[in-house]
Design a protein around this motif. Structure first.
Motif, PDB file in Angstrom:
ATOM      1  N   ALA A   1      -0.389 -47.034  15.912  1.00 24.23           N
ATOM      2  CA  ALA A   1      -0.514 -46.805  17.360  1.00 24.23           C
ATOM      3  C   ALA A   1      -0.651 -48.146  18.093  1.00 24.23           C
ATOM      4  CB  ALA A   1      -1.724 -45.928  17.639  1.00 24.23           C
ATOM      5  N   SER A   2      -0.079 -48.204  19.282  1.00 21.87           N
ATOM      6  CA  SER A   2      -0.179 -49.429  20.078  1.00 21.87           C
ATOM      7  C   SER A   2      -1.601 -49.562  20.634  1.00 21.87           C
ATOM      8  CB  SER A   2       0.820 -49.384  21.225  1.00 21.87           C
ATOM      9  OG  SER A   2       0.443 -48.360  22.125  1.00 21.87           O
ATOM     10  N   ASP A   3      -1.939 -50.766  21.073  1.00 22.73           N
ATOM     11  CA  ASP A   3      -3.251 -50.986  21.694  1.00 22.73           C
ATOM     12  C   ASP A   3      -3.424 -50.067  22.906  1.00 22.73           C
ATOM     13  OD1 ASP A   3      -3.556 -52.945  19.839  1.00 22.73           O
ATOM     14  OD2 ASP A   3      -3.255 -54.628  21.210  1.00 22.73           O
ATOM     15  N   ASP A   4      -2.330 -49.978  23.648  1.00 18.99           N
ATOM     16  CA  ASP A   4      -2.298 -49.115  24.830  1.00 18.99           C
ATOM     17  C   ASP A   4      -2.714 -47.675  24.495  1.00 18.99           C
ATOM     18  OD1 ASP A   4      -1.663 -50.138  27.245  1.00 18.99           O
ATOM     19  OD2 ASP A   4       0.345 -49.285  27.338  1.00 18.99           O
ATOM     20  N   ALA A   5      -2.046 -47.157  23.467  1.00 21.31           N
ATOM     21  CA  ALA A   5      -2.287 -45.763  23.065  1.00 21.31           C
ATOM     22  C   ALA A   5      -3.725 -45.586  22.581  1.00 21.31           C
ATOM     23  CB  ALA A   5      -1.308 -45.365  21.975  1.00 21.31           C
TER      24      ALA A   5
ATOM     25  N   PRO B   1     -10.957 -45.363  31.004  1.00 23.44           N
ATOM     26  CA  PRO B   1     -10.525 -44.106  31.646  1.00 23.44           C
ATOM     27  C   PRO B   1      -9.507 -44.337  32.754  1.00 23.44           C
ATOM     28  CG  PRO B   1     -12.934 -44.242  31.533  1.00 23.44           C
ATOM     29  CD  PRO B   1     -12.402 -45.583  31.172  1.00 23.44           C
ATOM     30  N   ASP B   2      -9.511 -45.528  33.352  1.00 27.83           N
ATOM     31  CA  ASP B   2      -8.588 -45.808  34.459  1.00 27.83           C
ATOM     32  C   ASP B   2      -7.372 -46.608  34.013  1.00 27.83           C
ATOM     33  OD1 ASP B   2     -10.419 -44.619  36.209  1.00 27.83           O
ATOM     34  OD2 ASP B   2     -11.581 -46.470  36.283  1.00 27.83           O
ATOM     35  N   TRP B   3      -7.257 -46.827  32.708  1.00 25.31           N
ATOM     36  CA  TRP B   3      -6.171 -47.673  32.202  1.00 25.31           C
ATOM     37  C   TRP B   3      -4.820 -47.025  32.476  1.00 25.31           C
ATOM     38  CZ3 TRP B   3      -6.069 -52.541  30.673  1.00 25.31           C
ATOM     39  CH2 TRP B   3      -4.910 -53.014  30.060  1.00 25.31           C
ATOM     40  N   ARG B   4      -3.897 -47.819  33.015  1.00 25.58           N
ATOM     41  CA  ARG B   4      -2.550 -47.297  33.270  1.00 25.58           C
ATOM     42  C   ARG B   4      -1.611 -47.841  32.213  1.00 25.58           C
ATOM     43  NH1 ARG B   4      -1.849 -47.921  39.751  1.00 25.58           N
ATOM     44  NH2 ARG B   4      -3.805 -46.955  40.339  1.00 25.58           N
ATOM     45  N   THR B   5      -1.113 -46.965  31.382  1.00 24.53           N
ATOM     46  CA  THR B   5      -0.278 -47.423  30.280  1.00 24.53           C
ATOM     47  C   THR B   5       1.016 -48.021  30.819  1.00 24.53           C
ATOM     48  OG1 THR B   5       0.556 -45.189  30.119  1.00 24.53           O
ATOM     49  CG2 THR B   5      -1.119 -45.817  28.552  1.00 24.53           C
ATOM     50  N   GLY B   6       1.459 -49.072  30.153  1.00 23.99           N
ATOM     51  CA  GLY B   6       2.745 -49.679  30.501  1.00 23.99           C
ATOM     52  C   GLY B   6       2.655 -50.751  31.568  1.00 23.99           C
TER      53      GLY B   6
END
Lengths: 193, 146
Positions: free
Chosen positions: A9-13, A68-73
């Protein structure tokens, strides 16, 4: 084991999983990211390990808070963290203002048994000392580019400057390092190359 | 390539220093790893306990917004929102303007009745036939013919 399941899994995920309450994601993210930002912080802080650990913990705490507010990409997690660490280190350096180069450990005398390893360690220590003598922004740019292996566009994002400014900072930083380290050419093994 | 400057390392030499630094990796202590994971668990637990942990934040915020809406906002909404209020405001301003300026065209069209006319004498200004000539004034025409 759950850790293996997330290995690809990516860091983002992973950050999104953590934000959604997943109990395992935090551990994997910490294992991946903490060593990198600890090393980066230590370099910016002139090798002060204890302070670098404080900065690492603080940066990771901010990551947990923003999850919780992280916007992927939108940005890479590592880029975001490097930016936080740069800012935290800059704040701390401003507080102490002068970097005490004498406080950095001198390379130990080499023993015939492990000359190669010692040369490597000495070079790393000499580079650290030379990095510490650079202006802050050059130090950050050179460390990110040549040690952490970040791309110029990512560094531009981390430092909130243009790509051209990154190129200029790294070029000047490298030049200053090349000059600072030239005097140690012989003692750091180049006489034997 | 010959070394061009004794006072400066070339790129190859400098790269050896960077390489040494890259291999000189930092390993976080167990205490640091534990502290970071502890923070992570505390943050996660804190969020689960608070209402903001609801997955659909927009719903929560929407509800809050409705609860906060006051009397004037309710009134505005009941009239149809800002577009309707704009129409009403235009009509109000037009009325006030007519009252103050008394445009001559309006006077002419109303025969002096609407604005500056003397309402007590309007009965003398207009006779009933003015308003219904077809029914009450026919005798005039008949007289002419006859």
């Amino acid at each position: 084991m759950a850790l293996d399941a997330y290995a690809d899994a990516s860091d983002d995920a992973l950050l999104v999983l953590y934000g959604n309450g997943d109990p395992v994601a935090a551990e994997l993210l910490t294992r991946r990211l903490a060593p990198r930002i600890l090393g980066f912080a230590a370099r910016l802080l002139g090798g002060d390990r204890a302070e670098a650990e404080d900065v690492t913990q603080e940066a990771m705490l901010r990551l947990w808070k923003i999850a919780p507010d992280w916007r992927t990409g939108e940005a890479k997690v590592s880029t975001w963290l490097f930016r936080v660490v740069s800012n935290l280190c800059t704040d701390r350096l401003r507080k102490r203002r002068t970097v005490d180069i004498d406080a950095i450990e001198e390379p130990e005398d080499d023993t015939p048994a492990a000359v190669d390893r010692m040369i490597q360690a000495d070079r790393a220590a000499a580079l650290q000392a030379a990095l510490s003598s650079l202006p802050e922004r050059q130090r950050i740019a050179v460390t990110l580019r040549h040690i952490e292996g970040e791309t110029n566009p990512d560094i531009a994002q981390i430092m909130d400057i243009s790509v051209e400014a990154v190129e200029s900072l790294t070029a000047r930083g490298k030049r200053a390092l090349a000059q600072a380290l030239a005097g140690q050419r012989e003692e750091l093994g180049y006489g034997k190359d | 390539m010959a070394k061009t400057d004794k006072n400066m390392l070339d790129d190859h030499e400098l790269e050896a220093f960077f390489n040494a630094a890259r291999n000189d990796t930092a390993t976080p202590s167990d205490a640091l790893m534990a502290a970071i994971l502890d923070d992570a668990a505390t943050e996660q637990a804190g969020r689960d306990a608070s209402p903001s942990s609801l997955k659909d934040k927009s719903l929560v915020q929407g509800k809050d917004r409705r609860q906060r809406r006051g009397f004037w906002a309710d009134l505005r909404a009941s009239m149809g929102g800002w577009p309707a209020l704009a129409g009403m405001a235009t009509a109000t301003i037009a009325g006030v303007w007519i009252g103050f300026v008394s445009p001559a065209q309006l006077e002419a069209m109303s025969g002096g009745l609407v604005l500056s006319g003397d309402y007590s004498t309007s009965a003398q200004t207009y006779v009933l036939e003015d308003f219904a000539p077809s029914y009450l004034g026919t005798d005039v025409f008949m007289e002419d013919e006859g």
